[in-house]
Design an enzyme around this catalytic site. Structure first.
Site, PDB file in Angstrom:
ATOM      1  N   CYS A 102       2.206  -8.380  85.591  1.00 16.49           N
ATOM      2  CA  CYS A 102       2.636  -8.979  84.320  1.00 16.49           C
ATOM      3  C   CYS A 102       1.747  -8.487  83.187  1.00 16.49           C
ATOM      4  CB  CYS A 102       2.556 -10.506  84.397  1.00 16.49           C
ATOM      5  SG  CYS A 102       3.961 -11.276  85.199  1.00 16.49           S
ATOM      6  N   MET A 139       8.240 -15.065  83.160  1.00 14.83           N
ATOM      7  CA  MET A 139       7.201 -15.358  84.140  1.00 14.83           C
ATOM      8  C   MET A 139       6.252 -16.435  83.634  1.00 14.83           C
ATOM      9  SD  MET A 139       7.977 -13.716  86.763  1.00 14.83           S
ATOM     10  CE  MET A 139       6.551 -14.332  87.650  1.00 14.83           C
ATOM     11  N   ASP A 144      -1.325 -31.987  93.977  1.00 16.94           N
ATOM     12  CA  ASP A 144      -2.770 -32.189  94.161  1.00 16.94           C
ATOM     13  C   ASP A 144      -3.192 -33.604  93.766  1.00 16.94           C
ATOM     14  OD1 ASP A 144      -5.590 -31.217  94.529  1.00 16.94           O
ATOM     15  OD2 ASP A 144      -5.665 -31.716  92.393  1.00 16.94           O
TER      16      ASP A 144
END
Length: 216
Positions: free
Chosen positions: A133, A170, A185
């Protein structure tokens, strides 16, 4: 024998596949050689097969070089335009964890707020995470997380924008991915059954390929 040659010709050229046509021509040449004592010098099955295949649209992978090696796309000749992209994903919590997040009772704190900041930060770090990228200047990043009581999930939407030479798909996808991972998490101590699913691009605007939107 000549009739058989003609039958082979008709059968071969009716096939829609370039490979089948090339094979049929090769067999036809063998038959002609047995009849006339020499193979056709004007018909080359490999070149004809290749010409047929060349007529089909070629879909290339821009990050793959001519020898199959990975490469970073050179965007130098491209014009700078306004570009934007939106991506989404879903984190399925289950009722127990959903209730804890709704009541802001998770041990690590405010799940949605932390995940939102993580998603924004993730978008800005996309070029460090995804090797090929480009490191681009983002003009806008927005991440929205909403609790969905219908399936005890968190719906995440991420938006990214830039005025540059390459798209921001992206960056939007990374934003929702990192936000989803952060939700996991923050909640994993309460359950290991949490699922991150449906990471996808919803729409993009700008660039040479124009606008695109996912159809329902």
């Amino acid at each position: 024998m000549l009739l058989r040659v003609l039958n082979l010709s008709r059968r071969g050229f009716c096939s829609p596949s370039g490979h089948d046509i090339a094979s049929a021509i090769a067999e036809l040449n063998k038959e002609m050689e047995s009849v006339f004592g020499e193979s056709s010098s004007t018909i080359h099955s490999s070149s004809i097969g290749n010409d047929i295949m060349d007529e089909a649209p070629q879909l290339g992978l821009t990050h793959v070089g001519s020898k199959g090696e990975a490469q970073m796309v050179d965007v130098t000749p491209k014009e700078s335009t306004k570009r934007a992209a939106t991506a989404s994903c879903k984190v399925i919590l289950g009722k127990k964890v959903f209730d804890l997040v709704s009541a802001n009772q998770m041990a690590k704190g405010d799940v949605l707020s932390v995940a939102k900041i993580a998603g924004i930060n993730g978008a800005k770090q996309t070029s460090s995470l995804i090797p090929l990228c480009h490191n681009i200047i983002l003009t806008h990043v927005h991440v929205d997380l909403k609790l969905n009581p219908n399936d005890f999930s968190v719906d995440i939407v991420g938006e990214a924008a830039s005025a540059g030479k390459t798209g921001v798909e992206m960056e939007a996808l990374t934003a929702v991915s990192v936000a989803g991972l952060t939700v996991y998490d923050m909640c994993k101590a309460a359950s290991k059954d949490i699922q991150i699913t449906g990471i996808q691009l919803e729409r993009k605007t700008g660039g040479k390929s124009g606008d695109w939107s996912r159809k329902e």
